[in-house]
Scaffold this motif. Structure first.
Motif, PDB file in Angstrom:
ATOM      1  N   THR A   2       0.834  -1.184   0.000  1.00 17.80           N
ATOM      2  CA  THR A   2       0.000   0.000   0.000  1.00 17.80           C
ATOM      3  C   THR A   2       0.874   1.241   0.000  1.00 17.80           C
ATOM      4  N   LYS A   3       0.543   2.172  -0.883  1.00 20.58           N
ATOM      5  CA  LYS A   3       1.266   3.428  -0.994  1.00 20.58           C
ATOM      6  C   LYS A   3       0.266   4.560  -1.109  1.00 20.58           C
ATOM      7  N   THR A   4       0.703   5.761  -0.794  1.00 15.55           N
ATOM      8  CA  THR A   4      -0.069   6.960  -1.071  1.00 15.55           C
ATOM      9  C   THR A   4       0.878   7.934  -1.746  1.00 15.55           C
ATOM     10  N   ALA A   5       0.563   8.297  -2.960  1.00 18.26           N
ATOM     11  CA  ALA A   5       1.428   9.181  -3.736  1.00 18.26           C
ATOM     12  C   ALA A   5       0.605   9.884  -4.797  1.00 18.26           C
ATOM     13  N   ILE A   6       1.197  10.879  -5.400  1.00 21.26           N
ATOM     14  CA  ILE A   6       0.579  11.597  -6.516  1.00 21.26           C
ATOM     15  C   ILE A   6       0.873  10.817  -7.791  1.00 21.26           C
ATOM     16  N   VAL A   7      -0.138  10.602  -8.617  1.00 16.93           N
ATOM     17  CA  VAL A   7       0.019   9.869  -9.872  1.00 16.93           C
ATOM     18  C   VAL A   7       0.387  10.857 -10.977  1.00 16.93           C
ATOM     19  N   PRO A   8       1.379  10.516 -11.802  1.00 22.38           N
ATOM     20  CA  PRO A   8       1.771  11.434 -12.879  1.00 22.38           C
ATOM     21  C   PRO A   8       0.692  11.553 -13.957  1.00 22.38           C
ATOM     22  N   CYS A   9       0.472  12.775 -14.402  1.00 20.10           N
ATOM     23  CA  CYS A   9      -0.453  13.060 -15.501  1.00 20.10           C
ATOM     24  C   CYS A   9       0.303  13.853 -16.549  1.00 20.10           C
ATOM     25  N   PHE A  10      -0.173  13.806 -17.764  1.00 18.85           N
ATOM     26  CA  PHE A  10       0.442  14.611 -18.807  1.00 18.85           C
ATOM     27  C   PHE A  10      -0.642  15.134 -19.732  1.00 18.85           C
ATOM     28  N   SER A  11      -0.354  16.251 -20.343  1.00 18.14           N
ATOM     29  CA  SER A  11      -1.305  16.926 -21.206  1.00 18.14           C
ATOM     30  C   SER A  11      -0.878  16.785 -22.664  1.00 18.14           C
ATOM     31  N   THR A  12      -1.830  16.493 -23.533  1.00 14.79           N
ATOM     32  CA  THR A  12      -1.605  16.407 -24.970  1.00 14.79           C
ATOM     33  C   THR A  12      -2.680  17.236 -25.664  1.00 14.79           C
ATOM     34  N   PRO A  13      -2.579  17.411 -26.960  1.00 16.47           N
ATOM     35  CA  PRO A  13      -3.676  18.100 -27.674  1.00 16.47           C
ATOM     36  C   PRO A  13      -5.002  17.341 -27.565  1.00 16.47           C
ATOM     37  N   LEU A  14      -4.961  16.047 -27.259  1.00 15.76           N
ATOM     38  CA  LEU A  14      -6.175  15.244 -27.117  1.00 15.76           C
ATOM     39  C   LEU A  14      -6.783  15.326 -25.727  1.00 15.76           C
ATOM     40  N   GLY A  15      -6.050  15.866 -24.753  1.00 11.27           N
ATOM     41  CA  GLY A  15      -6.558  15.982 -23.389  1.00 11.27           C
ATOM     42  C   GLY A  15      -5.503  15.633 -22.362  1.00 11.27           C
ATOM     43  N   VAL A  16      -5.946  15.486 -21.117  1.00 15.18           N
ATOM     44  CA  VAL A  16      -5.067  15.123 -20.006  1.00 15.18           C
ATOM     45  C   VAL A  16      -5.245  13.637 -19.730  1.00 15.18           C
ATOM     46  N   PHE A  17      -4.127  12.925 -19.547  1.00 10.92           N
ATOM     47  CA  PHE A  17      -4.156  11.485 -19.338  1.00 10.92           C
ATOM     48  C   PHE A  17      -3.372  11.099 -18.092  1.00 10.92           C
ATOM     49  N   ILE A  18      -3.760   9.980 -17.482  1.00  9.35           N
ATOM     50  CA  ILE A  18      -3.029   9.413 -16.350  1.00  9.35           C
ATOM     51  C   ILE A  18      -1.948   8.496 -16.907  1.00  9.35           C
ATOM     52  N   SER A  19      -0.743   8.580 -16.327  1.00 12.44           N
ATOM     53  CA  SER A  19       0.356   7.673 -16.667  1.00 12.44           C
ATOM     54  C   SER A  19       0.450   6.588 -15.604  1.00 12.44           C
ATOM     55  N   CYS A  20       0.982   5.439 -15.978  1.00 16.20           N
ATOM     56  CA  CYS A  20       1.192   4.345 -15.019  1.00 16.20           C
ATOM     57  C   CYS A  20       2.300   4.757 -14.051  1.00 16.20           C
ATOM     58  N   PRO A  21       2.069   4.667 -12.736  1.00 18.59           N
ATOM     59  CA  PRO A  21       3.110   5.048 -11.783  1.00 18.59           C
ATOM     60  C   PRO A  21       4.264   4.055 -11.723  1.00 18.59           C
ATOM     61  N   THR A  22       4.083   2.852 -12.246  1.00 18.45           N
ATOM     62  CA  THR A  22       5.129   1.830 -12.204  1.00 18.45           C
ATOM     63  C   THR A  22       6.027   1.889 -13.428  1.00 18.45           C
ATOM     64  N   CYS A  23       5.452   1.778 -14.623  1.00 18.06           N
ATOM     65  CA  CYS A  23       6.258   1.694 -15.848  1.00 18.06           C
ATOM     66  C   CYS A  23       6.214   2.982 -16.678  1.00 18.06           C
ATOM     67  N   LYS A  24       5.422   3.961 -16.253  1.00 20.90           N
ATOM     68  CA  LYS A  24       5.288   5.252 -16.932  1.00 20.90           C
ATOM     69  C   LYS A  24       4.619   5.160 -18.299  1.00 20.90           C
ATOM     70  N   ALA A  25       3.875   4.079 -18.549  1.00 20.27           N
ATOM     71  CA  ALA A  25       3.107   3.971 -19.789  1.00 20.27           C
ATOM     72  C   ALA A  25       2.088   5.106 -19.825  1.00 20.27           C
ATOM     73  N   LYS A  26       1.840   5.624 -21.000  1.00 19.33           N
ATOM     74  CA  LYS A  26       0.958   6.778 -21.112  1.00 19.33           C
ATOM     75  C   LYS A  26      -0.441   6.371 -21.549  1.00 19.33           C
ATOM     76  N   ARG A  27      -1.356   7.268 -21.336  1.00 16.54           N
ATOM     77  CA  ARG A  27      -2.748   7.160 -21.764  1.00 16.54           C
ATOM     78  C   ARG A  27      -3.498   5.978 -21.170  1.00 16.54           C
ATOM     79  N   LEU A  28      -3.452   5.830 -19.853  1.00 17.15           N
ATOM     80  CA  LEU A  28      -4.258   4.805 -19.198  1.00 17.15           C
ATOM     81  C   LEU A  28      -5.711   5.228 -19.071  1.00 17.15           C
ATOM     82  N   MET A  29      -5.922   6.525 -18.822  1.00 18.62           N
ATOM     83  CA  MET A  29      -7.282   7.033 -18.674  1.00 18.62           C
ATOM     84  C   MET A  29      -7.293   8.514 -19.013  1.00 18.62           C
ATOM     85  N   ARG A  30      -8.281   8.933 -19.776  1.00 17.84           N
ATOM     86  CA  ARG A  30      -8.426  10.349 -20.131  1.00 17.84           C
ATOM     87  C   ARG A  30      -9.187  11.059 -19.020  1.00 17.84           C
TER      88      ARG A  30
END
Length: 74
Positions: A2-30
């Protein structure tokens, strides 16, 4: 685990997306400014991990809090 942390997000022309906190994969959820949720489960197809987040409304990049990361299923 169990962890409590801020999840990385990034902005693109298509919108704001959540990145995976483990592998940094992009666009998990808009995310939209009105997107909210408590205990939302997200699954990363790249690292095969599931994590639970809490999403607050707004446009701030730190509005997503990581609750827990579950090990790979399988």
């Amino acid at each position: 685990m169990t962890k409590t942390a801020i999840v990385p997000c990034f902005s693109t022309p298509l919108g704001v997306f959540i990145s995976c906190p483990t592998c940094k994969a992009k666009r998990l959820m808009r995310l939209y400014p009105e997107t909210t949720g408590a205990g939302v489960a997200l699954f990363c197809r790249r690292c095969k991990r599931e994590f639970v987040v809490d999403i607050q409304p707004g446009t701030s990049p730190d509005r997503i809090t990581l609750r827990e990361i579950n090990a790979a299923a399988g």
